[in-house]
Design a protein around this motif. Sequence first.
Motif, PDB file in Angstrom:
ATOM      1  N   SER A  48       9.365  -1.241  -9.552  1.00  0.00           N
ATOM      2  CA  SER A  48       7.935  -1.217  -9.874  1.00  0.00           C
ATOM      3  C   SER A  48       7.327   0.154  -9.598  1.00  0.00           C
ATOM      4  O   SER A  48       6.454   0.620 -10.343  1.00  0.00           O
ATOM      5  N   TYR A  49       7.781   0.806  -8.545  1.00  0.00           N
ATOM      6  CA  TYR A  49       7.241   2.116  -8.203  1.00  0.00           C
ATOM      7  C   TYR A  49       7.626   3.170  -9.235  1.00  0.00           C
ATOM      8  O   TYR A  49       6.893   4.137  -9.448  1.00  0.00           O
ATOM      9  N   ARG A  90      13.151  -4.329  -5.633  1.00  0.00           N
ATOM     10  CA  ARG A  90      12.021  -4.596  -6.526  1.00  0.00           C
ATOM     11  C   ARG A  90      10.951  -3.514  -6.377  1.00  0.00           C
ATOM     12  O   ARG A  90      10.283  -3.139  -7.346  1.00  0.00           O
ATOM     13  N   ASP A  91      10.790  -2.986  -5.162  1.00  0.00           N
ATOM     14  CA  ASP A  91       9.838  -1.891  -4.940  1.00  0.00           C
ATOM     15  C   ASP A  91      10.235  -0.658  -5.741  1.00  0.00           C
ATOM     16  O   ASP A  91       9.399   0.025  -6.313  1.00  0.00           O
ATOM     17  N   TRP A 150      12.400  -0.564   1.982  1.00  0.00           N
ATOM     18  CA  TRP A 150      12.121  -0.925   0.593  1.00  0.00           C
ATOM     19  C   TRP A 150      13.098  -2.000   0.126  1.00  0.00           C
ATOM     20  O   TRP A 150      14.281  -2.005   0.489  1.00  0.00           O
ATOM     21  N   HIS A 151      12.598  -2.873  -0.733  1.00  0.00           N
ATOM     22  CA  HIS A 151      13.420  -3.803  -1.501  1.00  0.00           C
ATOM     23  C   HIS A 151      13.655  -3.160  -2.863  1.00  0.00           C
ATOM     24  O   HIS A 151      12.879  -2.313  -3.306  1.00  0.00           O
ATOM     25  N   HIS A 202       5.330   7.043   1.326  1.00  0.00           N
ATOM     26  CA  HIS A 202       5.072   6.127   0.208  1.00  0.00           C
ATOM     27  C   HIS A 202       5.651   4.755   0.552  1.00  0.00           C
ATOM     28  O   HIS A 202       6.348   4.152  -0.255  1.00  0.00           O
ATOM     29  N   ASN A 203       5.423   4.302   1.743  1.00  0.00           N
ATOM     30  CA  ASN A 203       6.062   3.067   2.176  1.00  0.00           C
ATOM     31  C   ASN A 203       5.533   1.871   1.389  1.00  0.00           C
ATOM     32  O   ASN A 203       4.364   1.583   1.421  1.00  0.00           O
ATOM     33  N   ARG A 204       6.433   1.180   0.675  1.00  0.00           N
ATOM     34  CA  ARG A 204       6.083   0.014  -0.127  1.00  0.00           C
ATOM     35  C   ARG A 204       7.032  -1.130   0.212  1.00  0.00           C
ATOM     36  O   ARG A 204       7.874  -1.489  -0.590  1.00  0.00           O
ATOM     37  N   TYR A 260       8.831  -4.581   0.566  1.00  0.00           N
ATOM     38  CA  TYR A 260       8.838  -5.759  -0.296  1.00  0.00           C
ATOM     39  C   TYR A 260       8.028  -6.888   0.346  1.00  0.00           C
ATOM     40  O   TYR A 260       8.220  -7.233   1.504  1.00  0.00           O
ATOM     41  N   ASN A 261       7.129  -7.473  -0.424  1.00  0.00           N
ATOM     42  CA  ASN A 261       6.277  -8.528   0.143  1.00  0.00           C
ATOM     43  C   ASN A 261       6.581  -9.905  -0.459  1.00  0.00           C
ATOM     44  O   ASN A 261       5.856 -10.866  -0.208  1.00  0.00           O
TER      45      ASN A 261
END
Length: 304
Positions: free
Chosen positions: A172-173, A168-169, A165-166, A297-299, A301-302
């Motif tokens: 927002s999460y 930022r994730d 995760w970043h 819950h893998n999000r 950073y994109n």
Amino acid sequence: MKNVLLMGVNGRIGQNLYRELKGAFNLYAFSSANQDDKNLDVTFLKKDLFILPEVEEALRGIDIVIFFEDPIMRLNRQTQGRFEDLYILLADNIARASQIREVEQIIFVADEVSSEYTAEVLGAYGTEVKITQTPVKRYGKTLSYKASDYNSVRSVQRAPLPAGWHIRDVGSYYFEWLNEILYDLINVEYDRQLIKIRFAKMDSPALVVEYDAQRSYNGVEIYRIQGGGLSKRMSNKTPRLEFRELPGREEFIMALHDFEPKSPWAVYLLTQAPLYTLVNRIYQVEMTINNEAPGSHNRPYNGE
């Protein structure tokens, strides 16, 4: 003469440092906006230690920063969080600002309570750090908070940063998670740049939050609270949520700064305060679960 910044001059450490250093250095010190400055040979900087851009401005032209624990005692009317987490947040602000302002050296006055990680944070961005050899004794005193003259709230917690995760994730999460975990109680709506948080069956939002893209960079994410039925807007402060990645560790800090509730203080303490504390503790557990099972819950950073 060198320009030396003290974290403060009203506490025991600050007073002793002032007496030892006056005359040999140009002394500067942080001072709160409503503080009565004493008749001392010090240039007082009325900057907020918890606001990174203000710390960056305070360190302009400073050669040496002496970092010690006195300023932790200038806090809001209610402060939620462990001393160590608050102190590390301040250390990170000083370290980041020292890098930008090309401060020559940070001197860390070690004490019996602060963790070794505090020194690591101070040196994490390249500034040289010297640590005093003999930790300052605190003589069994407990952390005391000087109450603000307005009903302000600060809350600081540390949690693990899930693998992949970043930061930022994480920010927002948080709002998506609120909408999921408190499905029947809280409804989160996205309206362009605004995030509107409503209690169930209420038309007006309880909080209106806006992502601050300009102040969000280098591992710090800022969400400004722009209004809503729960928040009273102070004339000199902007309430904000902050998510900050910590250097050298897979951890982050989430913080609420300068929030002033609209409801009477006693009502806030009985209703909103315990609910906010509970929600954040559950989110800390959520981050721990995600860290142990990153696929759930893998999000990642994109970059968007």
